[in-house]
Design a protein around this motif. Sequence first.
Motif, short mmCIF file in Angstrom:
data_model
loop_
_atom_site.label_atom_id
_atom_site.label_comp_id
_atom_site.label_asym_id
_atom_site.label_seq_id
_atom_site.Cartn_x
_atom_site.Cartn_y
_atom_site.Cartn_z
N UNK A 1 0.92 -1.26 -0.14
CA UNK A 1 -0.08 0.07 -0.05
C UNK A 1 0.94 1.28 0.03
N UNK A 2 2.12 1.21 0.79
CA UNK A 2 2.92 2.37 0.67
C UNK A 2 3.44 2.70 -0.81
N UNK A 3 3.80 1.60 -1.34
CA UNK A 3 4.35 1.86 -2.91
C UNK A 3 3.07 2.27 -3.66
N UNK A 4 1.76 1.76 -3.54
CA UNK A 4 0.84 2.15 -4.50
C UNK A 4 0.69 3.76 -4.30
N UNK A 5 0.86 4.28 -2.81
CA UNK A 5 0.31 5.61 -2.64
C UNK A 5 1.69 6.39 -2.99
N UNK A 6 2.94 6.07 -3.43
CA UNK A 6 3.94 6.72 -3.23
C UNK A 6 4.11 8.09 -3.89
N UNK A 7 3.36 8.23 -4.90
CA UNK A 7 3.20 9.72 -5.84
C UNK A 7 2.01 10.84 -5.28
N UNK A 8 1.60 10.12 -4.24
CA UNK A 8 0.04 11.02 -4.11
C UNK A 8 0.61 12.49 -3.34
N UNK B 1 -3.72 -4.91 -4.09
CA UNK B 1 -2.56 -4.38 -3.77
C UNK B 1 -1.71 -4.12 -5.02
N UNK B 2 -2.22 -4.51 -6.41
CA UNK B 2 -1.52 -4.16 -7.63
C UNK B 2 -2.09 -3.17 -8.50
N UNK B 3 -3.36 -2.79 -7.73
CA UNK B 3 -3.94 -1.46 -8.55
C UNK B 3 -3.13 -0.22 -8.25
#
Length: 470
Positions: free
Chosen positions: A125-132, A195-197
């Motif tokens: 989840x940290x990776x998914x959100x890294x650019x926000x 978690x890959x979305x």
Amino acid sequence: MSGVNYSEKIPNNVNLVGDRTLQRALEHWQPHFIEWWKGMGPSDFQSADVYLRTATSVDAQGWATYGTVKMPDYRWGIFLADQQADRTIGFGDQMGQPVWQQVPGEYRSTLRRLIVTQGDTEPASVEQQRLLGHTCPSLYDLRNLFQINVEEGRHLWAMVYLLHAYFGRDGREEAEELLARHSGDADKPRILTTFNEPISDWLSLFCFTYFTDRDGKYQLKSLAESAFDPLSRTCRFMLTEEAHHMFVGETGLGRVVKRTLEVMKEIGSDDPARVRAAGAVDLPTLQKYLSFWCSSSLDLFGSEISSNSAANFANGLKGRPDESQYEDHVLREKTLALVTPEGEQTVPMLNALNEVMRESYLKDCEIGLKRWNRQIERAGFSTRLTLPSSRFRRTIGAWAGQPVDPQGKMLSKEEYEKQLYSWIPSEADRAFVHSLMQKVVEPGKMAAWIAPPDRGINNLAVGYEYVKLH
Ligand code: BYC
């Protein structure tokens, strides 16, 4: 009360100093974690001063101690809820026997798999959100994002501790793998699909924290019932932190609805094109985001009919959330009628527990929708937000790949494909939502598509400078 020892390299309340081998192994993993955080964690904000809470003990007084820190200096540590004296197994065939302080050999690989699956979601989840951070609607929201990110990092530590402390060499290897898989990676993706979305906009973040973190709540609650006591104690403390993540989702979506309604009233119309032109998220687009993330999160409960769920329950590894509220904790005599594409089937209750949990999850998801629909009704508009049927857009279980509409009705494949992007965000919808995502970092200012929160963090003003950028 278990105080946290902060004088050590790894803050902990598990007397790490008393087990030098374990301490060394975790201290060896620690720099790999920091390296992962710097490479895969929030992009570009590592030198910002962020107003964050850190646990200094696991009780009500100490679990949320607030202060300003730079994220790479956050004191990630290992905190277990206090051990309950004489705790016994609360469900399954060994009900009433003492809980386990070590992993029984026969359940070793299953428990390891459950812990790895849980652990894998946290860094994912940290990776998914890294650019926000680059498109935050306010400093208040930016701070909440970072709070969630550091706590997901801590939840990774929670699972890595269990792997190192109770699973020997295999556990240490799994802990390395948790940093080697990456969200969306073509070769080494994260274990569970959701978690890959990609999460590339804040509307998705609020949906993710509303729907996916709520799956986290249900899974952690069921693991908190486990007969493996260290897992139970770890999950009990994680749940305390999880509540804030769902709060961010629930209030975030509520603020989007509020702002959209303000705009609809200003322009005197609910026409989506006019709402968009006025810079807000129109309700049909919001509905599509809700349907996308809800259906994706429904897969996280596993198949409707599952021998894994039956064995996990019977063996005492994974219970139902709040197991004590039920009367029957063994479930050997019960059945459940389930509708699958093949028709109605009567299934042993033990094999249907994923579905039981999914149904109660959906009821929990309804609570927010009822509130937002009341807001819409009070504003005088007729649109109502809904949750999709649990058969819609499934990739796991009996309904996987079935052409079903959000109401649960079976369609032809062609009809389904023709209509899919009237139910979930199309490229054009996503492009519109992305166009709203402009970074706002002036203290107290909000992006135009979202209303301010009712209150700030820890009794501070909404306009407080929650993140000091350099
Ligand atoms: N994607 O009998 P089945 C959170 C696999 S979120 C891919 O249907 P079972 C968080 C399954 O692994 C909570 N694969 O289901 C939230 C199995 O493979 P193996 C995360 C899937 O095993 C936000 C096979 O299909 N925690 O904490 O009863 C931010 C047949 O399995 C999926 C957990 O999930 C899927 N969606 O239940 C941060 C708890 N679903 O083993 C964090 C730990 C199933 O035969 N995990 N499969 O090779 C579990 O309890 C279970 O593994 C599941 C699946 C509930 C996920």
